[in-house]
Design an enzyme around this catalytic site. Structure first.
Site: not given
Length: 528
Positions: A291, A321, A343, A365, A435
């Site tokens: 990520t 991600q 995402q 997110d 998270w």
């Protein structure tokens, strides 16, 4: 001796010399990991880099942590590449190398700085770096590869937590003992910009007609100095002594990955407008990128400013991600910019960041990270996810209760994008989910459309973090702002009704890491 002990108590470890054994024990006992504290303090006499006779306990704790950070980086650096033959594991390992180097940089600055807010910010960044190193392996379902890392790294995380707790205690003590209000505060000025922006930078950001005189011009049609943004950034890196460097990126679609390292400071990138100047890419978790490494545009250089430009990741929801922009730049400002992805669109990775009049698009997110972040007067557009998904606007990543980080959404509008609106009732949308254990997000004075689920917030996994997170809502409006059916059984959730609590999350206070003094009688500063 009584006076010294009194100062130790009042100052939370200030002026506690290692020569005062009782003071040392008292200080270590008040850290999250006292045994680790005592162990490393006891062996400092064997380290030539420390001067035990002259250091306060606060300075000593930072020095010990710094020594171990250097050791951790050295040990990670010499790991045999044969341990990471897998492309994904190698990518995660490369993240660790960069992140531990960055940690040394920030701890070094923390040791030299007298500004407690800076110390808190840089030490919080060090904790984020340590966590992100591990995240890379966990994301790829390769936790066994963490066994290659020296066992001492587990103690290193505890040292980071201990030194941060000591700095936080010193900061609180300094604040309570001072008669000056808003120590280190950074108010918004009447023109709406943070106090720490220089007058010349504010003029550049306020320019509405034409483009400020650029030092470097990037244009795909050949009318500039260079055709790619990366080439322009490379030249800007050589102009260190000039001060603010302005890079104008003319209208066009720039298909490249841009990574602005911390050596490139005070860079300002100006586009020709949202959706006119676009930097785009499609790196994602499915192609072997962590990520952290998937960002189309990444910036770490202090004092970065971006205006009138779109940052985009086109990987799509099926690639999971896929970051459009990652910022770890201290005192970074994004003005009239757009961030488009699905995402993990906007990675507010670390340090102090301010977003004003920006558009952010995503699904899961899509505003996430562990920075000290305020988004103000922004439009947040929730996109259509895959059929088996739900939307979460934020995923804040605070792992330590003493970090000064969080995501603050102030005076923004959260609504559906064009692709979600016709099928909005088929997907659940939440303001955020935790998270990490101490996740902190506040939504205040914003307009929430009816797409927001009545519960407001979604769990990450079972009861994880529900009692340790801080999620707040204050004076929001719109059909999605009704808090009667919110997650009231979560100990960490609160509907903020006291303005003196809300004002702590204003730009003038939160972005500087300071708390507003309730006795001031001013519930809102210029920024709120």
């Amino acid at each position: 001796m009584d006076k010294l002990l009194f100062n130790c108590y009042i100052g939370y470890f200030l002026l506690c010399s290692l020569l005062v054994v009782h003071g040392k024990e008292l200080s270590c006992n008040q850290t999250p990991y006292p045994q680790v504290c005592k162990h490393y303090i006891d062996i400092t006499n064997t380290l030539s880099t420390l001067d035990a006779s002259s250091s306060s306990f606060h300075d000593m704790a930072l020095k010990v942590t710094m020594v171990q950070a250097i050791e951790a980086h050295k040990l990670v650096s010499i790991m045999e590449l044969n341990n990471f033959k897998d492309k994904r594991a190698k990518s995660a390992w490369e993240d660790c190398l960069e992140l531990y180097e960055d940690t040394i940089h920030h701890l070094n600055h923390s040791m030299r700085s007298n500004n407690l807010n800076d110390k808190l910010t840089w030490q919080s960044t060090s904790i984020a770096n340590h966590q992100t190193c591990q995240n890379g392996f966990i994301e790829f379902n390769l936790p066994s590869h963490l066994n290659y890392f020296p066992s001492m790294l587990s103690n290193f995380s505890k040292l980071l937590s201990n030194s941060l707790s000591i700095s936080k205690a010193v900061a609180l003590s300094s604040s309570s003992l001072s008669s000056t209000k808003q120590i280190g505060g950074r108010k918004l000025l009447s023109d709406g910009f943070p106090h720490w922006l220089s007058a010349s930078d504010r003029r550049l950001l306020q320019a509405t007609e034409g483009t400020p005189k650029a030092d470097i011009v990037v244009a795909q049609d050949g009318t500039g100095n260079y055709k790619t943004i990366s080439e322009g950034v490379a030249v800007a890196a050589k102009l260190k002594g000039k001060g603010r460097v302005v890079l104008h990126v003319k209208a066009g679609v720039y298909r490249e990955s841009v990574d602005i390292k911390k050596i490139v400071k005070n860079l300002m990138i100006i586009g020709d407008g949202i959706d006119a100047t676009i930097v785009t890419g499609n790196h994602n978790a499915q192609d072997g990128s962590t990520t952290f490494r998937s960002a189309t545009f990444a910036v770490s250089g202090e004092g970065f400013i971006a205006k009138d430009i779109t940052f985009e990741n086109t990987a799509g929801p099926q690639k999971h991600q896929a970051v459009a922009l990652r910022s770890g730049a201290d005192h970074s400002v994004f003005y009239r910019c757009s961030f488009k992805g699905y995402q993990d669109t906007l990675y507010v990775y670390s340090q102090r960041q301010f977003y004003r009049e920006c558009d952010i698009y995503g699904t899961i997110d899509f505003i996430f990270g562990d920075a000290v972040t305020v988004l103000q007067n922004c439009n947040i557009y929730v996109r259509k996810p895959m059929s088996n998904q739900q939307n979460t606007v934020t995923a804040q990543g605070r792992t330590d209760p003493n970090e000064n980080t969080g995501i603050i959404i102030h005076n923004c509008h959260i609504t559906s994008s064009g692709d979600l609106k016709p099928v909005q009732s088929s997907f659940r949308t939440f303001l955020g989910r935790p998270w990490q254990k101490y996740s902190r997000t506040v939504v205040m004075k914003s307009n929430l459309d009816g797409l927001i689920n009545p519960a407001g917030w979604s769990p990450w996994n079972g009861n994880f973090a529900l009692s340790t997170l801080y999620y707040g809502e204050y004076m929001n409006t719109g059909p999605g702002a009704n808090t009667e059916r919110r997650v009231k059984l979560w100990p960490g959730f609160r509907v903020i009704t006291d303005p003196t609590e809300a004002v702590k999350f204003s730009v003038g206070n939160f972005l500087a890491g300071d708390s507003w003094i309730p006795g001031s009688g001013v519930p809102f500063d210029v920024g709120l």
